[in-house]
Enzyme design. Structure first.
Site, PDB file in Angstrom:
ATOM      1  N   GLU A   1       0.831  -1.211   0.000  1.00 59.97           N
ATOM      2  CA  GLU A   1       0.000   0.000   0.000  1.00 59.97           C
ATOM      3  C   GLU A   1       0.864   1.259   0.000  1.00 59.97           C
ATOM      4  OE1 GLU A   1      -2.862  -0.312  -0.828  1.00 59.97           O
ATOM      5  OE2 GLU A   1      -3.164  -2.425  -0.394  1.00 59.97           O
TER       6      GLU A   1
ATOM      7  N   HIS B   1       2.248   2.026  -3.361  1.00 60.58           N
ATOM      8  CA  HIS B   1       1.338   2.807  -4.210  1.00 60.58           C
ATOM      9  C   HIS B   1       1.523   4.293  -3.938  1.00 60.58           C
ATOM     10  CE1 HIS B   1      -0.938  -0.163  -6.334  1.00 60.58           C
ATOM     11  NE2 HIS B   1      -1.415  -0.767  -5.247  1.00 60.58           N
TER      12      HIS B   1
END
Lengths: 299, 183
Positions: A145, A148
């Site tokens: 995550e 990203h």
């Protein structure tokens, strides 16, 4: 391939695909000019403008918007010190600032990241993922995550959505013009080659589908890139690999209020239903696992 | 006309010099920041130790040699200043703490106590933070050292007063193995 070559390859492919998107917009504009003549010149900036306004509002406020769309609740360090500890580990490994953290009450294991830049980043986890995953697996998910965030994927997907949106609006407008016969000034363009006209029409019809395919392909490349970047952060492909195996075994799917943000989750809630791999926003989970296994074997 | 071209070329050259100089300074600052992060995390770990030792002592009072090893290693770690000394003390302390946790394994009551469980979680996240700050530091040092040694930045290293920095190397066979990266 190790994570560095993986990262480089995925970055290269993203650029190629974005260039493809640009070429597609240009082709559509060219086709419109050929088919309808000069009167369509103003339509291209108009369509791009509409797409820009609609996408960039949601890009700018993505952290707040996604909270309402998923029903995620922001939490403080005292609510879950263990999770915060894990996230702090990855912020140290990546040099990123601490993101906002949110929880989605849903028993399906999943997670996502959003936010327009690293200072407005938000990462969220379902209660399900926190329950089923051990320390190393969660660390891998968090690294994915935050990868990203580091790779600015909210921006990349906003660019992709803008171009795909502009193409959809453009071809929709032109199709309407065709049905109502307006704006078509063939008299001035009567020396047009019929073959060229048919070809232009074909481009106008197929462009929206091509744009969706390109957008999905970009999304898939960004997922692979985030997996590789996650390994760059943790240097432990086994953690993320085992996390993906948990997601693969699990058949529950998050309850979403809207399908429009399906692409932001680590495991897509929609891809199971996707007509074909070409329309998926994520690479097949088995493929992601095998790439990570290859990185493990380098250790 | 010619003056404009000459001035333009000079401006470009100056911009190029400034960019190289700033890159070196930026890299050097990144290494400093990464080093500060290591120190923060080492300090956090040192602060955790007295509490941990006391807790284990409550259940396993006669494991004195293990406690001594931890206390000595902690004292060394808090006084070290150079990169190499800090790294050596850090490795020793990691070993000693591992010994302490191994001792704890033999005492089921200790392992079940809520206090020990939360301390153990805090210790493992801190150990990871130490390891990651070390990794981040070494990545930054690698980038700086490459810049100091390669063209064109190497010509500016002297002016910017930036030189190669020392890697943080922990001698510990059990340490998390870095992947075998092939360039």
């Amino acid at each position: 391939m190790n994570f560095r070559t993986q990262q480089a390859a995925n970055r290269r492919k993203t650029i190629g695909l974005l260039v493809g998107m640009g070429v597609l917009v240009w082709l559509v504009a060219l086709a419109a000019l050929t088919y309808f003549g000069q009167s369509t010149t103003a339509i291209v900036p108009l369509a791009v403008g509409i797409a820009l306004v609609s996408v960039w509002g949601s890009y700018y406020g993505s952290d707040k918007l996604v909270l309402t769309m998923t029903g995620a609740k922001l939490i403080k360090e005292s609510d879950n010190p263990k999770l915060f500890g894990l996230i702090q580990e990855i912020t140290i490994a990546s040099g990123l600032p601490m993101p906002k953290v949110a929880i989605v009450i849903d028993s399906a294991p999943n997670a996502f990241a959003t936010g327009r830049n690293q200072d407005h980043a938000l990462i969220a986890f379902t209660t399900g993922i926190l329950d089923v995953m051990d320390r190393d697996e969660l660390q891998g998910v968090i690294a994915h995550e935050l990868a990203h965030v580091a790779n600015r994927d909210t921006l990349v997907s906003a660019v992709a959505a803008t171009t795909a949106g502009a193409i959809a609006i453009l071809s929709d407008m032109l199709m309407r013009m065709m049905w109502f016969g307006g704006g078509r000034d063939r008299d001035r363009n009567s020396n047009g080659n019929p073959l060229l006209l048919v070809f232009s029409l074909l481009i106008l019809i197929l462009a929206p589908i091509a744009a969706v395919l390109l957008k999905s392909a970009i999304s898939r490349k960004r997922e692979s890139l985030a997996d590789a970047t996650a390994v760059a952060f943790t240097r432990n492909p086994a953690g993320l690999r085992s996390a993906l195996e948990v997601l693969e075994r699990d058949s529950t799917v998050v309850h979403q209020k809207s399908n429009s943000i399906a692409h932001i989750w680590i495991e897509s809630p929609l891809d199971g239903k996707a007509v074909s791999k070409m329309f998926s926003t994520h690479p097949p989970i088995a493929e992601r696992i095998s790439v990570l296994k290859a990185m493990e074997s380098l250790n | 006309m010619e003056i404009i071209i000459v001035l333009g070329v000079i401006a470009l050259v100056v911009l190029f010099f400034v960019a190289q100089y700033n890159r070196l300074i930026r890299l050097n600052i990144s290494v400093d920041e990464a080093w500060a992060q290591i120190e923060v995390q080492l300090k956090r770990r040192a602060d955790l130790i007295p509490n941990l030792v006391e807790t284990v002592k409550g259940y396993a009072a006669h494991e004195q040699s293990t406690f001594d090893a931890v206390v000595t290693a902690r004292a060394k770690a808090t006084t070290a200043s150079t990169v190499a000394d800090t790294a050596a003390a850090d490795g020793m302390l990691t070993q000693a703490l591992r010994g302490l946790l191994a001792v704890a394994e033999a005492y089921p009551d200790l392992k079940a106590s809520a206090n020990f469980i939360s301390l153990q979680e805090e210790l493992s996240t801190t150990e990871n933070k130490v390891a990651f700050s070390r990794q981040f530091y070494n990545d930054n040092v690698r980038e700086l050292n490459t810049a100091v040694k390669t063209v064109p930045t190497n010509f500016f290293a002297g002016v910017a007063k930036v030189s190669e920095r020392e890697f943080y190397e922990v001698e510990d066979p059990q340490d998390r193995k870095a992947p075998n990266v092939k360039f």
